[in-house]
Structure formats: C-alpha cells, structure tokens
Scaffold this active site. Structure first.
Site, PDB file in Angstrom:
ATOM      1  N   ARG A 204      -6.897  16.371  38.908  1.00 36.84           N
ATOM      2  CA  ARG A 204      -7.062  17.424  39.909  1.00 36.84           C
ATOM      3  C   ARG A 204      -5.720  18.010  40.337  1.00 36.84           C
ATOM      4  NH1 ARG A 204      -9.438  17.144  46.084  1.00 36.84           N
ATOM      5  NH2 ARG A 204     -10.439  19.203  46.130  1.00 36.84           N
TER       6      ARG A 204
ATOM      7  N   LEU B 212      -9.638  21.654  49.303  1.00 39.00           N
ATOM      8  CA  LEU B 212      -8.285  22.193  49.354  1.00 39.00           C
ATOM      9  C   LEU B 212      -8.372  23.710  49.216  1.00 39.00           C
ATOM     10  CD1 LEU B 212      -6.491  19.628  46.997  1.00 39.00           C
ATOM     11  CD2 LEU B 212      -6.693  19.557  49.495  1.00 39.00           C
TER      12      LEU B 212
ATOM     13  N   SER C 296     -11.116  28.075  46.953  1.00 40.41           N
ATOM     14  CA  SER C 296     -10.759  26.692  47.257  1.00 40.41           C
ATOM     15  C   SER C 296     -11.170  25.786  46.115  1.00 40.41           C
ATOM     16  CB  SER C 296     -11.450  26.225  48.555  1.00 40.41           C
ATOM     17  OG  SER C 296     -12.856  26.105  48.343  1.00 40.41           O
ATOM     18  N   SER C 297     -10.674  24.558  46.170  1.00 36.81           N
ATOM     19  CA  SER C 297     -11.167  23.488  45.321  1.00 36.81           C
ATOM     20  C   SER C 297     -12.041  22.609  46.206  1.00 36.81           C
ATOM     21  CB  SER C 297     -10.005  22.681  44.724  1.00 36.81           C
ATOM     22  OG  SER C 297     -10.488  21.626  43.926  1.00 36.81           O
ATOM     23  N   THR C 298     -13.351  22.721  46.007  1.00 36.51           N
ATOM     24  CA  THR C 298     -14.325  22.057  46.883  1.00 36.51           C
ATOM     25  C   THR C 298     -14.169  20.543  46.834  1.00 36.51           C
ATOM     26  OG1 THR C 298     -15.872  23.868  46.508  1.00 36.51           O
ATOM     27  CG2 THR C 298     -16.795  21.813  47.347  1.00 36.51           C
TER      28      THR C 298
END
Length: 388
Positions: A41, A80, A105-107
């Site tokens: 990630r 994020l 965003s990155s859920t």
C-alpha cells in the site's frame, strides 16, 4: 518469558506490516488475506492529506511516513485522503494548506475487504472496479483473480495514470481506463461490479453490462447505505441493504465538489425564520442516528445538516438547502425556525414519524430492486418504497 506482541509501530519491513493488517481486516474474509498481505500500500499512497485540527474553513496538511514509524500509518486500517479539491498530495508542498472537501482517497482496507467479500468473485469472473483512486482495490482483485480479469475506471486521468504506473512497479497490470462511472463502460459484459464511489441512481449502463447471475456492490449517494444485489434471469437486479454503514464520495464530473452552503448557513445561524414554532421533542442526532439521516436523505435529497452543542449541553441543528430553504432547531429556547420555499423541518418530522409508525425497522431489512428505468428501496412490510 514470552515475547511481547509486536505492533505496526515496531515493524521494520512492509511485508510484516501488511501481514498484520491482513490479520486484522480479513478475519471474516480469509480468502482475501493473501491479497492484503501481498499488496504494498505504501507504493500506492506515498503521501496523503490529514485535517488540521481546529481549522476553519476546514484545512488540510500534507503527511508522509514518519522515519521512525515508516509503516505505522499507511498500513493502519484507515482511509488516507490523497486529493483535496484539485490538489493531489503527489503535487503538493509541505506548506500547502488546501481547504475544502476530499476528492480522492485510499479507502480503509477493512471496508474494501468487506465489499470484496460481499462481491464474492470467482476465478474466471470479469470484474469492474469503479473508482480507481490509489489503485488499492484493483491490486487486491488482480492479485486474487489475475490481471486480465480486472478492469478499473476513474474520471481523473492523473489517478488512472499514477495507479497504472505504481501497480506495474510491483507486477500488477489490470486494465485501467479513464471513464465517467455514470456513462459508457469500457466493456458490455461483467460478472461483478464494485464501486468505491457513491451513486444515485445506479447507472443504467451498470445494470445493462452486468451478466445474469452477476453481483453489484455499491453505496447510495448522500447516505451510509451499502447494497449488495444479484441480477436475475428477468433482468432485474435484486438484493438487500447491508447492516453496517459505509460512506463514499459521490461521483462527479468537475474537478471539485460544489462548495458547502455557507451563504445559507449565515442566514440560518441565529436569525428569526419566516416561521417560528415551539420545539415539542428532542432534537434528532443525525450523526449518531445514521438510519434516520439516510431515510431523510432518500426522501429529501441533498440537504446539508450541521449541529452544535453549547457548553451547557443544549443543542442546535441546522438544515440547509441550495434553494435557500433552511431550518434551525434550538433545544435551549425550544424553538424551530424555518425559511424558504420548503419546510425542511416539516420534511424531517414527517420522515421520522413515518419510520416510528413503522416500528423503526432496521434499514438492512429493506430490499433493493434495480431496473434501468427505476431504482427502489422497499421497506420490510412492502408499504414504504423510496425511489433512488
């Protein structure tokens, strides 16, 4: 002596951090453990935005991994935010302080895994991932199913290009395309469709492209409702609302979302309304009572609500609409003020009364029927239908 359990803060290698995250978020979905533990990630989200405490208008500051805790935040089960307004974190300086709403965003991985578990893709399924974002969902899908089984779309060319490059850096090459989620799709046949953007109604192109027996997992714009539905031989997609709330950014065609209704709030803050009457009961908490908030949004869409609690514990609730309508409830003065062409407080009371009369049924007892010309949520007794 037994060794102490390690936390992510003390992990020195990203694979250990990813494995710990996988242990945390895949307990109920073990089929996704290997995908989560194998996906870096940190390569997909090298920097992100965090809200600056006590800032107004709401402002954001740039974050990068801390040198002494390199994996602590990026491998936490947290969302994020990668873009605010038009400014992506990749292009930002540490001095930048954008104000406004997140636009990408990155859920949090736990929510993505929950949706993937509901999606239940099989080995040879063709899967459409709507809302590429950082590319994390596409990475998990491609790891488990193979790159050729996964197509991911996003409206933003930069997000698609960045995700494609970063995924390729660790050997993942799903098909990534620039596309409007509410318009034409790259292909016309998919076995599974999962969206990490909220829609209302479900785009007809999705329903048309879904094969018989296929599944859709998505959320409804303006609500915290996630639906999981299957396409039946008659062409109707039927399913249920899921029990736990989930919220995603809505689809958009512009760089940013419309501004908040500050000009309406300025009129509603403490001025008398065109109509004033007595408050006869407690003010509903539309944050904690998310099910009432969802029903109100489905009945009366696009109402912005704000709330405040005074030092003495008394409460205020504002309801704001783009047409200038507003309502204010004040538990200290026990008054309701309303102005504008619509009675927003009246609408909220009507929805609350109807739900109470129906026994305040849990929203996960509602069924979903999706047709190209009509989307509906249907109450458990069949007497309350809400159009999407």
């Amino acid at each position: 002596m037994p060794s102490k359990e390690r936390t992510i803060d003390s992990v020195s290698d990203w694979t250990d951090a990813a494995r710990k995250l996988a242990d945390e978020v895949t307990a109920a979905a073990p089929e996704w453990h290997d995908s989560v533990s194998s996906t870096p990630r940190h390569q997909l989200v090298p920097r992100w935005w965090e809200p600056i405490p006590d800032s107004y208008p709401f402002a954001w500051g740039l974050r990068t991994p801390k040198p002494d805790q390199q994996w602590a935040e990026v491998y936490a089960d947290e969302t994020l935010v990668t873009r605010v307004g038009a400014l992506h974190a990749d292009y930002a300086d540490l001095s930048d302080r954008p104000a406004g709403l997140p636009t990408s965003s990155s859920t949090l991985p736990g929510l993505i895994v929950r949706m993937l578990h509901l999606l239940d893709p099989h080995k040879h399924d063709q899967v459409l991932d709507v809302g590429t974002g950082s590319g994390y969902s596409a990475a998990l899908l491609a790891h488990r199913l193979g790159d050729k089984q996964v197509t991911s779309i996003d409206l933003d060319p930069y997000l698609v290009d960045a995700a494609r490059e970063r995924l390729a850096d660790f050997g993942r090459t799903p098909r990534l395309e620039i596309a409007d989620a509410t318009g034409s799709l790259p292909d016309t046949n998919y076995d599974r469709i999962m969206a990490t953007v909220a829609v209302r109604p479900i785009p007809p192109a999705w329903l048309d492209a879904l094969r018989a027996g296929g599944k859709i997992v998505t959320t409804i714009t303006g609500t915290s409702l996630m639906i999981n539905a299957d396409k039946h031989p008659d062409g109707v997609v039927r399913g249920h609302v899921q029990p736990d709330p989930a919220t995603f950014m809505r689809t958009r065609r512009e760089t940013d979302y419309p501004a908040r209704l500050d000009h309406v709030f300025n009129a509603a803050r403490d001025q008398p309304g065109d109509e004033t009457r007595q408050l006869t009961g407690p003010i509903p908490d539309l944050w904690d009572d998310w099910q009432l908030r969802c029903l109100y949004e489905l009945d009366t869409p696009d109402i912005e609500n704000r709330s405040a609690t005074r030092d003495d514990g008394s409460q205020l609730l504002w309801l704001l609409a783009a047409d200038g309508s507003w309502a204010r409830a004040d538990s200290e003065t026990k008054t309701i003020h309303q102005s504008g062409p619509r009675g927003l407080w009246d609408d909220l009371q009507r929805v609350q009364a109807r739900w109470t009369a129906a026994g305040r049924f849990p929203l996960d007892t509602m069924t979903v029927e999706l047709r190209e010309d009509r989307n509906a949520l249907i109450g458990p007794d069949g007497h309350w239908t809400l159009e999407l």
